[in-house]
Scaffold this active site. Sequence first.
Site, PDB file in Angstrom:
ATOM      1  N   THR A   1      -1.101  93.232  36.142  1.00 57.40           N
ATOM      2  CA  THR A   1       0.080  93.769  35.452  1.00 57.40           C
ATOM      3  C   THR A   1      -0.363  95.018  34.719  1.00 57.40           C
ATOM      4  O   THR A   1      -1.548  95.224  34.506  1.00 57.40           O
ATOM      5  CB  THR A   1       0.578  92.731  34.402  1.00 57.40           C
ATOM      6  OG1 THR A   1       0.920  91.520  35.055  1.00 57.40           O
ATOM      7  CG2 THR A   1       1.769  93.215  33.618  1.00 57.40           C
TER       8      THR A   1
ATOM      9  N   ARG B   1      10.099  83.677  41.861  1.00 59.00           N
ATOM     10  CA  ARG B   1       9.348  83.371  40.625  1.00 59.00           C
ATOM     11  C   ARG B   1       9.310  84.610  39.726  1.00 59.00           C
ATOM     12  O   ARG B   1       8.981  85.700  40.166  1.00 59.00           O
ATOM     13  CB  ARG B   1       7.936  82.932  40.975  1.00 59.00           C
ATOM     14  CG  ARG B   1       7.020  82.678  39.759  1.00 59.00           C
ATOM     15  CD  ARG B   1       6.155  83.873  39.401  1.00 59.00           C
ATOM     16  NE  ARG B   1       5.131  83.569  38.412  1.00 59.00           N
ATOM     17  CZ  ARG B   1       4.400  84.495  37.799  1.00 59.00           C
ATOM     18  NH1 ARG B   1       4.573  85.762  38.044  1.00 59.00           N
ATOM     19  NH2 ARG B   1       3.487  84.149  36.924  1.00 59.00           N
TER      20      ARG B   1
ATOM     21  N   GLY C   1       7.494  85.916  36.210  1.00 61.97           N
ATOM     22  CA  GLY C   1       6.493  85.611  35.194  1.00 61.97           C
ATOM     23  C   GLY C   1       6.963  86.084  33.839  1.00 61.97           C
ATOM     24  O   GLY C   1       8.163  86.120  33.552  1.00 61.97           O
ATOM     25  N   ASP C   2       6.017  86.464  32.998  1.00 60.39           N
ATOM     26  CA  ASP C   2       6.346  86.910  31.642  1.00 60.39           C
ATOM     27  C   ASP C   2       6.802  88.367  31.597  1.00 60.39           C
ATOM     28  O   ASP C   2       7.513  88.772  30.675  1.00 60.39           O
ATOM     29  CB  ASP C   2       5.142  86.723  30.714  1.00 60.39           C
ATOM     30  CG  ASP C   2       3.887  87.444  31.223  1.00 60.39           C
ATOM     31  OD1 ASP C   2       3.747  87.622  32.458  1.00 60.39           O
ATOM     32  OD2 ASP C   2       3.040  87.823  30.393  1.00 60.39           O
TER      33      ASP C   2
ATOM     34  N   THR D   1      -0.916  91.017  29.656  1.00 56.67           N
ATOM     35  CA  THR D   1      -1.276  90.831  31.056  1.00 56.67           C
ATOM     36  C   THR D   1      -1.989  89.481  31.152  1.00 56.67           C
ATOM     37  O   THR D   1      -2.630  89.056  30.195  1.00 56.67           O
ATOM     38  CB  THR D   1      -2.217  91.942  31.570  1.00 56.67           C
ATOM     39  OG1 THR D   1      -3.424  91.931  30.801  1.00 56.67           O
ATOM     40  CG2 THR D   1      -1.581  93.316  31.475  1.00 56.67           C
ATOM     41  N   GLY D   2      -1.863  88.823  32.297  1.00 59.91           N
ATOM     42  CA  GLY D   2      -2.541  87.530  32.454  1.00 59.91           C
ATOM     43  C   GLY D   2      -1.577  86.457  32.915  1.00 59.91           C
ATOM     44  O   GLY D   2      -0.571  86.750  33.571  1.00 59.91           O
TER      45      GLY D   2
ATOM     46  N   GLY E   1       1.227  84.475  33.350  1.00 64.22           N
ATOM     47  CA  GLY E   1       2.601  84.638  32.885  1.00 64.22           C
ATOM     48  C   GLY E   1       3.216  83.360  32.358  1.00 64.22           C
ATOM     49  O   GLY E   1       3.906  83.363  31.326  1.00 64.22           O
TER      50      GLY E   1
END
Length: 414
Positions: free
Chosen positions: A242, A270, A272-273, A293-294, A296
Amino acid sequence: MSITRRGFIESAVVASLATSLNAADSNAQDTPKSDSRPAKRPILISAHNGFNYLDDAFAYLKSGGDTLDSAIRVVKGPENDPNDTSVGLGGLPNEEGVVELDACCMHGPTRRAGSVGAVRNIKNVSMVAQAVMQHTGHVMLVGEGAERFAVAVGFPRENLLTDRSRKIWLLWKENHSNEDWWGPGIADPNWKPPRTSPEAKPQADLWQDRILQLHARAAALGIEPEFRMAAVRRVLFPPTGTIHCSALNDKGEISGVTTTSGLAFKLPGRCGDSPIIGAGCYTDQDIGSAGATGSGEENIKVAGAHTIVENMRRGMSPHEAGIDALKRIVRNYNGDMTRLKFVDMTYYILRKDGAYAGVSLWQGYTKDTPHKIAVHDGTRRAEVTTPLFQGYSEEFPRVPDVPPDLAKDSVYLK
Ligand code: GLY
């Protein structure tokens, strides 16, 4: 990476929550470079893959450019870069081989927000999120509606799946071929019978075999030699790359943006965050801005970016605010390090006075790839983040050492 899905349920708790939090406290005593510098404005902070785009964006910000436009100048770089497999064009696709992108942004001066999720065929989704903010009465559009909106306001449709990402996806698809018809069948001269039961061979040998087989398939698919090992890792451990960027000008106006292709090989649809206002990005003109980042799914559960901005509102420094959000992720697993080893999270935090911090759950993926925050406040630099835990997040299951003749030509794939 989802650990529950992989049935990762056994194992003793190797470290208690108390131990974990002590690790954080001792880390906090290290002087984090990012917290020790005097706050300056204007300033841009971003995930490390924004580093190369900071000079142009900083010049624009310094010359009076809008803070959100400046931040988008940074993230647009990786969105347009076909070699960055974590964002925009060239991002790794979903399980059906289709690239789906997520993004959100917040404009501090006008206190507005925009977001898009699961968008296909449009590479600059950071700008589509901005367009949702500017040209609709909504905050979030997803899927086909978001794509149609993007085309209506002038974004070109294009194929986002590069040849390299398609081949990595094919490799991933073939890796599941015990259960389906992808990959060479029994008529292929190189076909080998499925491996015997795990008991027949030590686990490490099975992994070694699997890596060698995947590496050979990567060659057969035409993946360039220097990317083969990186492709194998992508297949075995789907990443969640990200980019986030926050921008603050000399008047104290602040904005933030986050954009991603999300978890590689995810289920279609899907999110994510990154498209979630308050998780992947949050900006409050009175306080500051944060992004992530990472993993989610983990970040959504702690509303990471919003939690951090609210922590700063209550008086925490950027560093303390970020570490507190990381501790909430730790709390969600009751400090179970056997699980947390497989979670990865980095926060990028900018306060309205120009103070900033980069914090992460772990030091990085490996010794050679530490987590970094990229900064420009007149001087462009990359600084290692301050980790909550010393050590490196682990891939699951753990890969044995890569055979040296395969490792030697490998390059790091973004
Ligand atoms: N943080 C990006 C994602 O999980 O989609």
